[in-house]
Design a protein around this motif. Structure first.
Motif, PDB file in Angstrom:
ATOM      1  N   ALA A 151      19.084  68.568   6.519  1.00  0.00           N
ATOM      2  CA  ALA A 151      19.914  69.622   7.107  1.00  0.00           C
ATOM      3  C   ALA A 151      19.981  70.789   6.142  1.00  0.00           C
ATOM      4  N   LEU A 152      19.863  71.996   6.683  1.00  0.00           N
ATOM      5  CA  LEU A 152      19.942  73.205   5.877  1.00  0.00           C
ATOM      6  C   LEU A 152      20.761  74.235   6.631  1.00  0.00           C
ATOM      7  N   THR A 153      21.781  74.777   5.952  1.00  0.00           N
ATOM      8  CA  THR A 153      22.608  75.825   6.547  1.00  0.00           C
ATOM      9  C   THR A 153      22.689  77.008   5.595  1.00  0.00           C
ATOM     10  N   VAL A 154      23.030  78.152   6.149  1.00  0.00           N
ATOM     11  CA  VAL A 154      23.251  79.323   5.306  1.00  0.00           C
ATOM     12  C   VAL A 154      24.463  79.074   4.417  1.00  0.00           C
ATOM     13  N   ALA A 155      25.548  78.601   5.041  1.00  0.00           N
ATOM     14  CA  ALA A 155      26.805  78.440   4.302  1.00  0.00           C
ATOM     15  C   ALA A 155      27.475  77.135   4.685  1.00  0.00           C
ATOM     16  N   ARG A 156      28.404  76.710   3.815  1.00  0.00           N
ATOM     17  CA  ARG A 156      29.192  75.514   4.115  1.00  0.00           C
ATOM     18  C   ARG A 156      30.630  75.746   3.687  1.00  0.00           C
ATOM     19  N   VAL A 157      31.526  75.168   4.472  1.00  0.00           N
ATOM     20  CA  VAL A 157      32.945  75.209   4.163  1.00  0.00           C
ATOM     21  C   VAL A 157      33.202  74.132   3.119  1.00  0.00           C
ATOM     22  N   ILE A 158      33.833  74.509   2.031  1.00  0.00           N
ATOM     23  CA  ILE A 158      34.174  73.564   0.966  1.00  0.00           C
ATOM     24  C   ILE A 158      35.680  73.390   0.970  1.00  0.00           C
ATOM     25  N   LYS A 159      36.115  72.141   1.089  1.00  0.00           N
ATOM     26  CA  LYS A 159      37.561  71.868   1.140  1.00  0.00           C
ATOM     27  C   LYS A 159      38.056  71.480  -0.227  1.00  0.00           C
TER      28      LYS A 159
ATOM     29  N   HIS B  87      23.874  91.695  14.798  1.00  0.00           N
ATOM     30  CA  HIS B  87      23.179  92.112  13.579  1.00  0.00           C
ATOM     31  C   HIS B  87      22.047  91.131  13.292  1.00  0.00           C
ATOM     32  N   THR B  88      21.099  91.056  14.227  1.00  0.00           N
ATOM     33  CA  THR B  88      19.993  90.110  14.098  1.00  0.00           C
ATOM     34  C   THR B  88      19.065  90.459  12.936  1.00  0.00           C
ATOM     35  N   GLU B  89      19.171  91.678  12.436  1.00  0.00           N
ATOM     36  CA  GLU B  89      18.374  92.059  11.255  1.00  0.00           C
ATOM     37  C   GLU B  89      18.778  91.252  10.020  1.00  0.00           C
ATOM     38  N   ASN B  90      19.950  90.625  10.049  1.00  0.00           N
ATOM     39  CA  ASN B  90      20.399  89.792   8.927  1.00  0.00           C
ATOM     40  C   ASN B  90      19.630  88.471   8.829  1.00  0.00           C
ATOM     41  N   ALA B  91      18.883  88.120   9.881  1.00  0.00           N
ATOM     42  CA  ALA B  91      18.166  86.839   9.894  1.00  0.00           C
ATOM     43  C   ALA B  91      17.206  86.723   8.715  1.00  0.00           C
ATOM     44  N   SER B  92      16.511  87.781   8.376  1.00  0.00           N
ATOM     45  CA  SER B  92      15.537  87.729   7.286  1.00  0.00           C
ATOM     46  C   SER B  92      16.206  87.432   5.946  1.00  0.00           C
ATOM     47  N   LEU B  93      17.288  88.115   5.635  1.00  0.00           N
ATOM     48  CA  LEU B  93      18.014  87.888   4.384  1.00  0.00           C
ATOM     49  C   LEU B  93      18.612  86.482   4.337  1.00  0.00           C
ATOM     50  N   LEU B  94      19.265  86.079   5.422  1.00  0.00           N
ATOM     51  CA  LEU B  94      19.897  84.762   5.458  1.00  0.00           C
ATOM     52  C   LEU B  94      18.848  83.656   5.353  1.00  0.00           C
ATOM     53  N   ALA B  95      17.686  83.841   5.971  1.00  0.00           N
ATOM     54  CA  ALA B  95      16.607  82.854   5.864  1.00  0.00           C
ATOM     55  C   ALA B  95      16.102  82.760   4.424  1.00  0.00           C
ATOM     56  N   ARG B  96      16.021  83.882   3.731  1.00  0.00           N
ATOM     57  CA  ARG B  96      15.610  83.846   2.317  1.00  0.00           C
ATOM     58  C   ARG B  96      16.625  83.082   1.468  1.00  0.00           C
ATOM     59  N   TRP B  97      17.905  83.273   1.771  1.00  0.00           N
ATOM     60  CA  TRP B  97      18.936  82.507   1.068  1.00  0.00           C
ATOM     61  C   TRP B  97      18.747  81.016   1.324  1.00  0.00           C
ATOM     62  N   MET B  98      18.460  80.675   2.599  1.00  0.00           N
ATOM     63  CA  MET B  98      18.248  79.270   2.953  1.00  0.00           C
ATOM     64  C   MET B  98      17.021  78.711   2.227  1.00  0.00           C
TER      65      MET B  98
ATOM     66  N   ILE C 127      27.709  86.663   7.986  1.00  0.00           N
ATOM     67  CA  ILE C 127      27.353  85.639   8.970  1.00  0.00           C
ATOM     68  C   ILE C 127      27.967  85.951  10.333  1.00  0.00           C
ATOM     69  N   LEU C 128      29.231  86.360  10.349  1.00  0.00           N
ATOM     70  CA  LEU C 128      29.883  86.675  11.626  1.00  0.00           C
ATOM     71  C   LEU C 128      29.245  87.886  12.300  1.00  0.00           C
ATOM     72  N   ASN C 129      28.855  88.894  11.521  1.00  0.00           N
ATOM     73  CA  ASN C 129      28.150  90.046  12.101  1.00  0.00           C
ATOM     74  C   ASN C 129      26.819  89.623  12.710  1.00  0.00           C
ATOM     75  N   PHE C 130      26.127  88.725  12.034  1.00  0.00           N
ATOM     76  CA  PHE C 130      24.865  88.203  12.541  1.00  0.00           C
ATOM     77  C   PHE C 130      25.094  87.396  13.823  1.00  0.00           C
ATOM     78  N   LYS C 131      26.107  86.575  13.802  1.00  0.00           N
ATOM     79  CA  LYS C 131      26.348  85.624  14.875  1.00  0.00           C
ATOM     80  C   LYS C 131      26.959  86.266  16.124  1.00  0.00           C
ATOM     81  N   PHE C 132      27.900  87.176  15.945  1.00  0.00           N
ATOM     82  CA  PHE C 132      28.661  87.691  17.079  1.00  0.00           C
ATOM     83  C   PHE C 132      28.514  89.184  17.350  1.00  0.00           C
ATOM     84  N   ARG C 133      27.938  89.941  16.418  1.00  0.00           N
ATOM     85  CA  ARG C 133      27.899  91.404  16.586  1.00  0.00           C
ATOM     86  C   ARG C 133      26.474  91.965  16.612  1.00  0.00           C
TER      87      ARG C 133
END
Length: 162
Positions: free
Chosen positions: A154-162, A61-72, A53-59
């Protein structure tokens, strides 16, 4: 991946004893004013998903969008089954957009929009990459409901679980 058992409203994981039953978590039982009809995340935000996610978001790596969208798509199947009319990415502050040159949530929305065969109903699907506290998603959902939406999921790729 976040799998059942989870809260049938917010998607927060529940203890294994809840398996096989539709249940609400304590927070959803106590708070009936949630702006979301459903909230789901595909994966836990942890040491495994975080680098992708961080590589997609900050580095760039926009090619990760397809995989992350499939996960979503997998994580939000019940949302899509109920019907989605509009997919809306969480807006990115203009200073971050200038620095980053793209809105990662808008890229995910575009990819995800290509995956559902049929979008039906009158529900708004609000997208983001990571749900930390959920406050940004909640505030956006309130604004969308105030503007006249029938419901907001609401739909996200990931969530922080406390």
């Amino acid at each position: 991946f976040i799998a059942k058992p989870y809260c049938s409203r917010c998607g927060n994981p529940l203890p294994a004893q809840a398996r096989g039953r539709e249940m609400l978590c304590g927070h959803c039982l106590a708070d009936s004013r949630s702006p979301f009809r459903l909230s789901r995340s595909a994966v836990y935000y942890d040491e495994y998903s975080k680098p992708l996610i961080l590589n997609f978001k900050f580095r760039d790596h926009t090619e990760n969008a397809s995989l992350l969208a499939r996960w979503m798509w997998l994580g939000g199947k019940d949302i899509f089954a109920a019907g989605v009319d509009v997919i809306v990415p969480i807006p990115l502050h203009y200073t971050r957009l200038i620095k980053r040159r793209y809105n990662q949530s808008a890229l995910l929305a575009g990819e995800l929009g290509r995956l559902p065969a049929v979008l039906k109903g009158r529900r708004v699907l609000l997208l983001d990459d990571v749900m930390t506290t959920g406050s940004t998603l909640r505030e956006c959902a309130k604004a969308i409901l105030k503007a006249g939406a029938v419901s907001v999921d609401a739909l996200t790729v990931a969530r922080v679980i406390k």
